[in-house]
Design a protein around this motif. Structure first.
Motif, short mmCIF file in Angstrom:
data_model
loop_
_atom_site.label_atom_id
_atom_site.label_comp_id
_atom_site.label_asym_id
_atom_site.label_seq_id
_atom_site.Cartn_x
_atom_site.Cartn_y
_atom_site.Cartn_z
N TYR A 107 1.19 -1.14 -0.07
CA TYR A 107 0.33 -0.12 0.15
C TYR A 107 0.87 1.39 -0.29
O TYR A 107 2.06 0.96 1.18
CB TYR A 107 -0.98 -0.20 1.10
N GLU A 111 -0.16 7.49 1.81
CA GLU A 111 -1.87 7.49 2.18
C GLU A 111 -2.07 6.41 3.40
O GLU A 111 -2.60 7.54 4.17
CB GLU A 111 -2.20 6.41 1.13
N VAL A 112 -0.92 5.69 3.57
CA VAL A 112 -1.47 4.71 4.66
C VAL A 112 -0.82 5.96 6.10
O VAL A 112 -1.77 5.43 7.18
CB VAL A 112 -0.28 3.21 4.90
N PHE A 142 -6.19 2.25 -0.17
CA PHE A 142 -5.38 2.75 -0.33
C PHE A 142 -4.70 2.34 -1.77
O PHE A 142 -5.10 1.20 -2.25
CB PHE A 142 -3.95 2.35 0.56
#
Length: 171
Positions: A107, A111-112, A142
């Motif tokens: 991912y 974003e995570v 994600f």
């Protein structure tokens, strides 16, 4: 743990069989706790590099790489998300640390990280512009990364399941 049976080819992308077999044997000895040599670590698996035979047979690259990625979970030093420590009568939840992956889908780390920051602020009662809901956690997606470093998908998904429980009051 059973020794893998890799496909042997004389052409195409392949790894030197002797080098792969040596690492697999060390890995098996580590997992089965029968090793007299230094134990194999997650970093050893991630940093493994094998030569390509100029002539002769070798193991298929994709099969060996997939095996080594899967083998990470068998090792005792595999980093996992940090547990939440107890503070007084309440739980102070701490942000997890995820394993990064390079050879398989992961991912997007940015974003995570942004989403986890919001989750942690929400569950710890800290000020946050948009508190996260259990429903938002169920829907979050994600971006996958394949050619650059990303977070381990299974670890992130497991954390999201836990966080959803925190927010829904079931854990």
């Amino acid at each position: 743990m059973l020794k893998p049976a890799f496909t042997v080819r004389r052409i195409g992308r392949r790894y030197d069989r002797g080098q792969v077999d040596a690492l697999v044997e060390r890995l098996m000895a580590t997992v089965e706790r029968r090793s007299t040599a230094p134990a194999v670590t997650v970093d050893d698996l991630r940093d493994a590099a094998f030569s390509t035979p100029l002539f002769g047979a070798g193991y298929l690259v994709d099969e060996v790489d997939a095996f080594l990625m899967d083998a990470e979970r068998w090792l005792p030093d595999r980093p996992l998300a940090a547990p939440a420590p107890v503070v007084g009568e309440q739980f102070a939840r701490t942000a997890p640390r995820f394993t990064t992956v390079r050879l398989r889908e992961g991912y997007d780390m940015t974003e995570v990280d942004g989403f986890v920051d919001r989750v942690m602020a929400t569950v710890n009662g800290l000020p946050v512009e948009r508190p996260v809901t259990a429903q938002e956690i169920r829907r979050v997606q994600f971006s996958p990364v394949r050619l650059s470093e990303g977070y381990d998908v299974e670890q992130v998904d497991a954390f999201l399941d836990t966080a959803e429980g925190w927010l829904s009051g079931s854990r």
